[in-house]
Write an enzyme that holds these catalytic residues in place. Structure first.
Site, mmCIF file in Angstrom:
data_model
loop_
_atom_site.group_PDB
_atom_site.id
_atom_site.type_symbol
_atom_site.label_atom_id
_atom_site.label_comp_id
_atom_site.label_asym_id
_atom_site.label_seq_id
_atom_site.Cartn_x
_atom_site.Cartn_y
_atom_site.Cartn_z
ATOM 1 C CG ASP A 1 -23.144 44.781 -39.224
ATOM 2 O OD1 ASP A 1 -24.186 45.457 -39.266
ATOM 3 O OD2 ASP A 1 -23.117 43.594 -38.840
ATOM 4 C CG ASP B 1 -30.141 44.849 -38.411
ATOM 5 O OD1 ASP B 1 -29.148 45.535 -38.712
ATOM 6 O OD2 ASP B 1 -30.075 43.640 -38.102
ATOM 7 C CB CYS C 1 -6.647 21.365 -48.025
ATOM 8 S SG CYS C 1 -5.888 22.988 -47.892
ATOM 9 C CB ALA D 1 -31.111 37.289 -36.247
ATOM 10 C CB CYS E 1 -3.910 25.780 -48.822
ATOM 11 S SG CYS E 1 -3.562 25.655 -47.059
ATOM 12 C CB CYS F 1 -2.325 22.009 -46.015
ATOM 13 S SG CYS F 1 -3.663 22.545 -44.938
#
Ligand code: GUN
Ligand code: ZN
Length: 678
Positions: free
Chosen positions: A85, A120, A270, A187, A272, A275
């Site tokens: 970016d 931008d 969860c 944005a 994973c 977890c």
């Protein structure tokens, strides 16, 4: 760089982007890497592509010297594709940046990024129009400048325009016409942070519908798995997530269904690694940095898992079911989904004509799906009859179970005074079943996708009831006589509306037949096979196609096992095969020839150039770059005619892309050829 579509559903697509540092499979999540202080190795969690910030490297002297010497891949230790970016985000946060558009583009090229971004101006939502217009002008100027100074650098050009749909559309159209490699939608972070998902839908749709189909689109700053499915259904291909780390710093667990705070957890959310290895108490008692890394790992794991779930849904053709499920997690997401109904026409252009999965109705929002709109438009292709008989839903396919499911058939005439005798009624009668969500299912086509491949609950919601009633009333008015079974009148609350006194003050007359009374005629409710194949062809290819394909001397061959129609011959020549899974016709050579003679150019056609002609004639598939024209109304997964520039039929096949995409793409397959040798 190029982008190719592999699979589609709604406006979503799975595809591949080729970059100098490897392939990105889309939809993809790009974890945000901090070039100076990244502590989590995202490669371990399945990241194929990452995004980092060129401005941070540019501003920091040490980083700048290092990245200019060794390149960005070395600096952040990521061998795959890297997107950078430009500092626009800092611009929006701090109001200023110390770099010009030209400088940051040249810098991105020097450090060897795969896809850079021009500078931008991220105009926030809800600003005054004046500001949005002025800033957009600068964004577009910078996009033009970027093209001039970019050298070999591949570039993002960001769609801005605040929450003004027309400015978003103009911007998308303007920069879309310049040759950028990828189009982010910018944005939108403030919209997502404040849960303005309905406005997000407006902004994304205004942008996407004016961007080229052949370029990937990146929803900038979208990093919560809750929104991925909705965004993909609108045509977004890339996401970036700083959220996995920002949420972790704040002790928050992301799930596709929402966010959980560690302080409130009694169970881990969860399955994973994190977890299943720790309890909430374990995490709460850890030091901050260790805990943050573990929560970030969870956040990344579930985010990538959601991307995989979405890819599977696109492959299976049930992305909208997933979107509806996800959007029911929060009322404001539901607002977004409800707003998406306003874009059904746009979604329909891209939505494949047939899918592997059945249509599952999940509530009133499902009424906005493209399949329903398309069906109701296609019904008019079936030749009009004088009378209409509307029967209630039974088991599917409805026409096979009329006797056992109807019980007593009570019939009321709803269109005027005359009582129709069953005998007269059946003389020229369209039999139609009424059901949620497709409203009207003409008997001849009740096995065709998606009319038999759908499920909806017996207990209706009022929206569905109203929807079917309105469709029925509009349809009824097209016939001289309409006879509606009492069960249908009951189910869709049609009494009050249809049985008011007639304009001359007289009452509607009604006669109730029992099934026994109707017995002599019920045999006539069944459709004969010839009518059926012609109607399916009309519904599939357009009015009159049935008679053009199938003359009177057709030979219909049925499956010995299922008794269903399989092949249609004339003499020894196969014309078409009715596919068992969705009762849609697959043409053979003679069928393709007949359709080609019947429909005028450019209908149903894909025109290939002379380079591709010999390959097409051999039955090789058609790549988009060889296509010079096509019927813009082609949908993915439809039977199409492949012709040369003189409109000579040279082959036929199944479209992979829709008409708009076939025209726009120069990479990947457009049509899977079935047979050449015409
Ligand atoms: N990151 C989040 N939003 C934006 C945006 O609008 N522009 C750029 N360049 N980066 C962003
Ligand atoms: Zn977890």
């Amino acid at each position: 760089m190029n982008f190719e579509i592999k699979n589609k559903d709604v406006m979503g697509r799975t595809g591949i982007i080729k970059t100098p540092h490897g392939i990105i499979k889309t939809p993809a999540l790009m974890p945000v890497i901090h070039p100076g202080k990244q502590t989590l190795d995202v490669k371990k969690f399945g990241a194929e592509v990452v995004i980092t910030n060129a401005y941070i490297m540019y501003k920091n002297e040490d980083l700048r010297a290092k990245v200019l010497e060794e390149g960005v891949h070395e600096l952040i230790d990521f061998p795959g594709p890297i997107v950078t970016d430009s500092g626009s985000f800092q611009l929006s946060e701090y109001g200023d940046v110390e770099v010009t558009n030209k400088e940051i583009i040249e810098f991105q090229e020097l450090i060897g990024t795969d896809i850079g971004t021009s500078l931008d101006i991220p105009t926030p939502p809800y600003v005054k129009r004046d500001r949005a217009e002025k800033e957009l002008e600068i964004t577009i100027e910078r996009a033009k400048e970027a093209i001039e100074v970019r050298g070999d650098l591949m570039l993002n050009s960001v769609v801005q325009g605040s929450t003004f749909a027309d400015l978003r559309s103009t911007c998308a159209e303007t920069i879309g016409a310049m040759d950028f490699e990828c189009y982010p939608i910018g944005a939108v972070v403030p919209l997502m942070e404040s849960y303005k998902y309905s406005d997000l839908v407006d902004v994304v749709m205004a942008s996407v519908k004016n961007l080229p189909d052949s370029k990937p689109r990146h929803l900038m700053g979208a990093g919560h798995p809750m929104v991925f499915a909705l965004a993909v259904a609108m045509g977004c291909d890339l996401f970036d997530s700083a959220a996995y780390i920002l949420y972790a710093q704040d002790n928050r667990f992301m799930m596709p269904t929402g966010t959980y705070k560690l302080q409130n957890l009694v169970e881990m959310p969860c399955s994973c690694r994190v977890c299943t290895s720790y309890t909430p108490d374990d995490l709460r008692s850890m030091d901050k940095e260790e805990r943050m890394l573990l929560i970030a790992e969870h956040n990344l794991t579930v985010s990538f898992a959601e991307i995989r779930t979405i890819k599977q849904a696109i492959n299976d053709g049930n992305l909208m079911e997933l979107v509806e499920l996800r959007c029911h997690a929060h009322p404001y997401l539901l607002d977004g989904l409800r707003n998406l109904k306003n874009y059904t026409a746009e979604l329909e252009k891209y939505d494949p004509a047939t899918k592997k999965s059945a249509f599952f109705y999940s509530g009133p929002e499902s009424l906005g799906r493209p399949e329903i709109k398309r069906h109701l438009e296609k019904i008019s292709r079936i030749p009009k009859k004088k009378n209409l008989l509307v029967l209630p839903r039974g088991r599917k396919p409805y026409s096979k179970h009329i006797k056992e499911d109807l019980g007593k058939l009570y019939i009321k005439n709803v269109n005027g005074n005359a009582i129709i005798d069953p005998e007269d009624l059946m003389n020229d009668c369209q039999v139609c079943f009424a059901d949620v969500p497709f409203a009207l299912i003409p008997m001849e086509i009740d096995e065709v996708y998606p009319l038999a491949q759908n499920e909806s609950p017996m207990n209706m919601d009022t929206d569905a009831k109203d929807f079917v009633r309105i469709q029925l009333e509009a349809y009824i008015s097209q016939f001289d006589n309409a006879v509606i079974s009492a069960k249908v009148l009951d189910r869709f609350d049609m009494y009050t509306i249809t049985l008011e006194p007639l304009p001359d003050g007289s009452e509607h007359t009604e006669k109730i037949y029992s099934l026994d009374e109707f017995e002599g005629d019920i045999g006539r409710i069944f459709v004969d096979d010839k009518t059926k194949i012609k109607s399916i062809a009309d519904y599939q290819f357009g009015e009159g196609a049935g008679s053009a394909l199938f003359k009177n001397d057709v030979k219909i061959v049925k499956s010995r096992k299922t008794g269903k129609i399989r092949h249609v011959y004339e003499g020894e020549t196969l014309i078409a095969t009715l596919r068992a899974s969705d009762s849609v016709f697959v043409l053979d050579r003679e069928g393709a020839r007949r359709l080609h003679s019947h429909v005028e150019y450019p209908k149903n056609r894909v025109v290939v150039n002379s380079d591709a002609e010999p390959f097409a004639r051999e039955g090789k598939s058609i790549f988009a770059k060889f296509v010079i024209d096509c019927d813009i109304n082609i949908r993915s997964n439809e039977e199409v005619l492949i012709v040369n520039e003189e409109d000579e039929l040279i082959a036929f096949g199944k479209s992979i892309l829709c008409g708009h995409e076939i025209i726009d793409f120069n990479t990947g397959q457009a049509v899977k050829t079935r047979k050449g040798g015409i």
